[in-house]
Write an enzyme that holds these catalytic residues in place. Structure first.
Site, PDB file in Angstrom:
ATOM      1  N   TYR A  53       0.848  -1.208   0.000  1.00  0.00           N
ATOM      2  CA  TYR A  53       0.000   0.000   0.000  1.00  0.00           C
ATOM      3  C   TYR A  53       0.868   1.236   0.000  1.00  0.00           C
ATOM      4  CZ  TYR A  53      -4.042  -2.890   1.415  1.00  0.00           C
ATOM      5  OH  TYR A  53      -5.043  -3.818   1.496  1.00  0.00           O
ATOM      6  N   ALA A  54       0.678   2.167  -0.901  1.00  0.00           N
ATOM      7  CA  ALA A  54      -0.127   1.967  -2.096  1.00  0.00           C
ATOM      8  C   ALA A  54       0.764   2.277  -3.297  1.00  0.00           C
ATOM      9  CB  ALA A  54      -1.350   2.857  -2.079  1.00  0.00           C
TER      10      ALA A  54
END
Length: 314
Positions: A53-54
């Protein structure tokens, strides 16, 4: 906010989980800390992130969310009462690549990723470690054995899976039983009031169908739901292509009418439905503002009886 047992893990987690996907990329330090503080003040103690992420966000490479959580845990001194969940398997192995170059669930990849996650989070063990995506190129024996080594070394407490098929989940359970290894304690998957159209393609993401839902209930395996609000579709009334069907338009109308009866937004009604639907479901709350997060937390005031009456006992 109440807590509930997380399957066979021995963990007790909040009934709503804070999704931290955008922390450190789309959400800066100030916004991320505000959301974390708001969730904590409401009694929330269950944080969800992943090592990738991300990477798809502007200027994102993966790891930003874990790093931001680590900064908050350190600044607020909250590690001792938070359950931290992170994931392995979907981080690209080279800059600029996507899921086609994911690290996968091989033993070496898992070992490397776990150390990197621990470092970014600033903790000495991960409470809940997910196999993030299904890796059909690696045997589940190798994956589960790697998780067991981490568990024996005290680096993780429990394991879970995300975006896995029913067949793989059942097979993993059998492997664990034969080797006396702990099984996956929960599943994180796409799940929402509106079902996707047959054959809808979500890439590496997988959804819940009736057969998988029945298995989870029989196995007492909690579901951590994501994409529960379909990116705001319940508010706009405009359904994504994968969900756009006459049957879903009718279901959406029914939900929106129920929301009016309950005095809440359609998104709040959809979130309450997910939490109160049959089985043990813990929705992920992902929000870009503290006010929206508070709206999600407020759905805890909606009871199953209230929802069933408003929905016509749906």
């Amino acid at each position: 906010m109440r807590t509930k047992s997380l399957g066979n893990s021995g963990l007790h987690v909040s009934e709503l989980c804070l999704g931290c996907l955008d922390f450190g990329t789309r959400l800066d330090r100030e916004a991320s800390f505000e959301l974390l503080d708001t969730y904590y003040e409401a009694g929330g103690r269950f944080l969800d992130t992943a090592n990738n992420y991300a990477f798809w966000a502007p200027n994102g490479v993966g790891g930003e969310s874990e790093k931001m959580l680590g900064e908050w845990l350190c600044a607020r001194g909250r590690r001792h009462d938070m359950t931290i969940a992170t994931k392995v398997g979907a981080q690209p192995t080279r800059p600029g690549a996507g899921f086609e170059a994911a690290e996968g669930l091989g033993a070496q990849a898992i070992a490397r990723a776990a150390e990197a996650s621990l470092s970014r989070l600033g903790i000495d063990h991960i409470d809940l470690y997910y196999a993030h995506i299904q890796d059909d190129d690696i045997t589940q024996e190798e994956t589960l054995s790697a998780f067991e080594r981490l568990r024996k070394d005290g680096k993780i407490s429990a394991i879970a899976c995300s975006n896995h098929s029913l067949e793989r989940i059942i097979a993993a359970k059998g492997i664990g039983e034969r080797n006396s290894w702990p099984a996956y304690c929960c599943l994180q998957q796409r799940y929402s009031y509106l079902p996707p159209n047959a054959g809808a393609d979500f890439g590496p993401q997988k959804t819940i169908d009736a057969e998988l839902k029945a298995y989870l209930q029989a196995a007492d395996m909690p579901l951590i739901s994501y994409a529960t609000l379909l990116g705001g579709a319940y508010e706009t009334g405009v359904l994504p292509k994968a969900y756009d069907a006459a049957e879903n338009q009718a279901r959406l109308d029914r939900l929106r009418k129920a929301a009016q009866i309950l005095g809440v937004t359609p998104s709040q009604a959809a979130l309450a439905w997910a939490r109160l639907s049959s089985g043990n479901v813990i929705p992920l709350l992902a929000s870009g503002s503290a006010e929206r997060l508070k709206q999600g937390i407020a759905t805890l005031n909606i009871t199953a009886e209230h929802l069933a009456t408003a929905m016509g006992a749906d």
